[in-house]
Design an enzyme around this catalytic site. Structure first.
Site, PDB file in Angstrom:
ATOM      1  CG  ASP A  10       0.452   2.980  -6.682  1.00  0.00           C
ATOM      2  OD1 ASP A  10       0.681   3.773  -5.739  1.00  0.00           O
ATOM      3  OD2 ASP A  10      -0.607   3.005  -7.348  1.00  0.00           O
ATOM      4  CE1 TYR A  20      -2.932   7.795  -3.017  1.00  0.00           C
ATOM      5  CE2 TYR A  20      -1.995   9.506  -4.394  1.00  0.00           C
ATOM      6  CZ  TYR A  20      -2.196   8.168  -4.118  1.00  0.00           C
ATOM      7  OH  TYR A  20      -1.650   7.208  -4.935  1.00  0.00           O
ATOM      8  N   GLY A  46     -12.398   3.425  -1.368  1.00  0.00           N
ATOM      9  CA  GLY A  46     -11.085   2.802  -1.512  1.00  0.00           C
ATOM     10  C   GLY A  46     -11.113   1.545  -2.354  1.00  0.00           C
ATOM     11  CG  LEU A  47     -13.846  -1.127  -2.265  1.00  0.00           C
ATOM     12  CD1 LEU A  47     -15.164  -1.877  -2.177  1.00  0.00           C
ATOM     13  CD2 LEU A  47     -12.712  -2.025  -1.781  1.00  0.00           C
ATOM     14  CB  SER A  48     -10.385   1.269  -7.686  1.00  0.00           C
ATOM     15  OG  SER A  48      -9.175   1.373  -7.048  1.00  0.00           O
ATOM     16  CB  SER A 107     -12.118   7.150  -9.642  1.00  0.00           C
ATOM     17  OG  SER A 107     -11.041   6.696  -8.886  1.00  0.00           O
ATOM     18  CD  GLU A 154      -3.066  -0.181  -0.042  1.00  0.00           C
ATOM     19  OE1 GLU A 154      -3.039   0.192  -1.220  1.00  0.00           O
ATOM     20  OE2 GLU A 154      -3.712  -1.169   0.354  1.00  0.00           O
ATOM     21  CG  HIS A 155      -0.235   4.991   0.520  1.00  0.00           C
ATOM     22  ND1 HIS A 155      -0.580   6.130  -0.139  1.00  0.00           N
ATOM     23  CD2 HIS A 155      -1.311   4.648   1.272  1.00  0.00           C
ATOM     24  CE1 HIS A 155      -1.800   6.497   0.217  1.00  0.00           C
ATOM     25  NE2 HIS A 155      -2.280   5.596   1.064  1.00  0.00           N
ATOM     26  CG  ASP A 190      -6.253   2.319  -7.614  1.00  0.00           C
ATOM     27  OD1 ASP A 190      -5.591   1.487  -6.975  1.00  0.00           O
ATOM     28  OD2 ASP A 190      -6.624   3.414  -7.153  1.00  0.00           O
TER      29      ASP A 190
HETATM   30  C1  GLA Z   1      -5.116   4.923  -4.283  1.00  0.00           C
HETATM   31  C2  GLA Z   1      -4.331   5.275  -5.542  1.00  0.00           C
HETATM   32  C3  GLA Z   1      -3.348   4.161  -5.890  1.00  0.00           C
HETATM   33  C4  GLA Z   1      -2.497   3.755  -4.694  1.00  0.00           C
HETATM   34  C5  GLA Z   1      -3.364   3.527  -3.464  1.00  0.00           C
HETATM   35  C6  GLA Z   1      -2.545   3.295  -2.218  1.00  0.00           C
HETATM   36  O1  GLA Z   1      -5.956   3.837  -4.532  1.00  0.00           O
HETATM   37  O2  GLA Z   1      -5.177   5.506  -6.633  1.00  0.00           O
HETATM   38  O3  GLA Z   1      -2.544   4.568  -6.990  1.00  0.00           O
HETATM   39  O4  GLA Z   1      -1.505   4.705  -4.445  1.00  0.00           O
HETATM   40  O5  GLA Z   1      -4.233   4.619  -3.221  1.00  0.00           O
HETATM   41  O6  GLA Z   1      -1.804   2.134  -2.321  1.00  0.00           O
END
Ligand code: GLA
Length: 386
Positions: free
Chosen positions: A36, A221, A123-125, A127, A33-34, A171
């Site tokens: 990428d 972020y 937090g499940l993307s 977008s 996590e965090h 994501d």
């Molecule tokens: C969000 C961002 C990703 C990643 C995560 C944390 O989902 O879109 O690119 O940085 O946070 O791991």
């Protein structure tokens, strides 16, 4: 909502039948996590929640973006460029359209209807899901000739340059390339990846949505991204590295004194340790050592909580409870944090028991209930065939 109901909605709204349909999932990140945006290794998988998208050409040569989830909609003619307008959901498809026309791709007006069941801002993307659904659908429909990886990079650029979030590529990559029952071991520096068996044996992957509205998540972020950049620059005084994840924890310990700001030092410590953990997690998964995988999940959460400081009372409450439940193999926050979702690997036959207990514990501590689902690991973006 079923696909037939969505088709009916399309007819009601646009007075014509949908011609094509697409689905793009959301994702969870198992670990990594965090990192990428620090050239690290991540292990996301696509899930069985996502965005459905129906389209048909129209006579008026305008793009009409509608969603059954929102009242707001957007209509625009074919232009050579587009700009973000307000903070509404349709900026995601608009950003994708902008990238197509900026790249001189020929497009013609479309009626488009979306339906998503990924909880927004959880937090499940959601977008990445709508971005990749749109990019993939336009690419197919207009025969624009992009590869899937190019679509992923485009969607990331929409996020970074059109929406304004300095996010990494995880994501968009996960929702595009996800595979059923597989986790993607993705190297965010080289973009090489391997789909590895996410063999959870007799367990299920649970998602616990804290239902905490994410406030200030975007600015926090971007602040973390900047702190990582500062840490990298400090280390580069003596180390020839391009990314924080180019070194491991042992090397970091020798050079951490170069980072004089203690907060920035903590951020880097998380990033580098998390990258080491992903390597160990991949090994554990290959050896069917779920207990070790679970231990690494908890360690990841601890580091995100204390060193990276992107968790919060809500996510911590889920993990706190999970640690006490012997039916849980491991749990951690997933995605950007600041609220959003946690994941837990839970014995399948004890899932209902876990669900009830984690809801009780969380509600007692936080004052409102989380939503808890069992999810399955699914395929990435695809066309819907009748
Ligand atoms: C969000 C961002 C990703 C990643 C995560 C944390 O989902 O879109 O690119 O940085 O946070 O791991």
């Amino acid at each position: 909502m079923t696909i037939d109901q969505l088709k009916q909605q399309f007819e009601i709204l646009f007075n014509q039948q949908a011609l094509e349909g697409y689905f793009c999932p959301g994702r969870v990140n198992l670990i990594g996590e965090h990192i990428d945006y620090n050239g690290g290794l991540v292990m996301p998988c696509a899930i069985n929640f996502g965005t459905w998208m129906l389209l048909a050409p129209n006579e008026d040569n305008v793009f009409r973006f509608r969603s059954v989830n929102f009242e707001e909609f957007y209509e625009t003619g074919v232009q050579t460029a587009y700009q973000k307008t307000g903070r509404e959901w349709y900026n995601y498809p608009l950003g994708v359209l902008h990238h197509f026309v900026s790249d001189n791709k020929t497009v013609k007006g479309l009626d488009v209807l979306y339906y998503g069941n990924v909880p927004i801002g959880s937090g499940l993307s959601s977008s990445a899901s709508i971005e990749i659904a749109t990019a993939y659908a336009f690419n197919q429909y207009f025969k624009s000739g992009y590869s899937k990886l190019e679509l992923v990079k485009m969607a990331k650029s929409v996020e970074n340059n059109f929406i304004g979030l300095s996010s990494g590529i995880m994501d968009q990559f996960a929702v595009a390339f996800g595979e059923e029952h597989k986790a993607l071991m993705l190297n965010c520096d080289t973009l090489e990846y391997e789909a590895v068996d996410a063999n959870l044996a007799d367990n299920v992957l649970a998602i616990i949505n804290t239902n905490k509205p994410r406030k200030l998540a975007e600015s926090k972020y971007n602040e973390r991204v900047q702190e990582c950049q500062q840490a990298l620059e400090a280390l580069q005084q003596e180390l020839k590295i391009a990314n924080l994840c180019d070194i491991d924890t042992d090397t970091f310990k020798q050079y951490e004194h170069l980072i004089t700001n203690k907060v920035v030092q903590k951020r880097a410590r998380h990033v580098i340790a998390e990258n080491d953990r992903v390597k160990l997690a991949a090994k554990a998964l290959a050896q069917h050592n779920l207990a070790e995988f679970g231990r690494l999940m908890y360690a990841s959460h601890h580091s995100l909580q204390h060193d990276y400081e992107v968790s919060g009372a809500e996510l911590d409450a889920v993990v706190e409870y999970s640690l006490t439940d012997t039916n849980v193999v491991g749990a951690r926050m997933t995605g950007a944090g600041f609220g959003g979702c946690a994941i837990a690997i839970v014995k399948a036959d004890a899932f209902e028991d876990y669900r009830e207990k984690v809801i009780n514990y969380y509600t007692g501590k936080i004052g409102y209930a989380p939503s808890v689902y069992a999810t399955t690991i699914s395929d990435g973006v695809h066309e819907l065939i009748d």
